[in-house]
Motif scaffolding. Structure first.
Motif, PDB file in Angstrom:
ATOM      1  N   ASP A   1      23.644  69.911  41.188  1.00  0.00           N
ATOM      2  CA  ASP A   1      24.779  70.261  39.983  1.00  0.00           C
ATOM      3  C   ASP A   1      23.645  71.084  39.517  1.00  0.00           C
ATOM      4  N   ILE A   2      22.898  71.286  40.191  1.00  0.00           N
ATOM      5  CA  ILE A   2      20.977  71.878  39.382  1.00  0.00           C
ATOM      6  C   ILE A   2      20.674  73.003  40.258  1.00  0.00           C
ATOM      7  N   LEU A   3      21.222  72.932  41.250  1.00  0.00           N
ATOM      8  CA  LEU A   3      20.693  73.563  42.396  1.00  0.00           C
ATOM      9  C   LEU A   3      21.407  75.326  41.955  1.00  0.00           C
ATOM     10  N   ASN A  14      28.009  65.677  45.545  1.00  0.00           N
ATOM     11  CA  ASN A  14      26.789  65.279  44.325  1.00  0.00           C
ATOM     12  C   ASN A  14      27.040  63.831  44.821  1.00  0.00           C
ATOM     13  N   GLY A  40      21.033  65.816  43.157  1.00  0.00           N
ATOM     14  CA  GLY A  40      20.582  67.443  42.327  1.00  0.00           C
ATOM     15  C   GLY A  40      21.187  68.710  42.715  1.00  0.00           C
ATOM     16  N   ASN A  93      23.559  64.139  47.258  1.00  0.00           N
ATOM     17  CA  ASN A  93      22.901  65.235  46.638  1.00  0.00           C
ATOM     18  C   ASN A  93      22.641  65.068  45.323  1.00  0.00           C
TER      19      ASN A  93
END
Length: 93
Positions: free
Chosen positions: A57-59, A50, A55, A53
């Protein structure tokens, strides 16, 4: 999952995780991203992902797996060593 596939001839749906007892197939995504038995190790791994990147968590699970393998080799190695040791201790106590 590979042991069941190559050495035991077990069908995929029968290769469930015996460590957490969730009834889920124990594949790479389960071992790395989902198995409750390794949640404490995963927290550190995900925290580092995290940071690099926002994002993460939304991958999707597949995208998370690819990202970790490609961008967090050291953290992945630490996770794998810790989780594998716990798994080994679970089966050989």
């Amino acid at each position: 999952i590979e042991t069941g596939r190559w050495y035991q001839g077990t069908n995929l749906e029968e290769r469930v995780c015996e460590v957490c007892g969730s009834g889920e197939v124990e594949d790479e995504i389960h071992f790395l991203l989902k198995c409750n038995a390794y949640e404490d190790f995963r927290i550190t791994l995900f925290r580092n992902c995290n940071i690099t990147n926002l994002g993460f968590d939304i991958l999707s699970d597949t995208e998370k797996l690819v990202y970790i393998v490609n961008c967090h080799e050291r953290e992945l190695a630490n996770y794998l060593q810790s989780a594998w040791n716990r798994r080994r201790n679970f089966f050989y106590r």
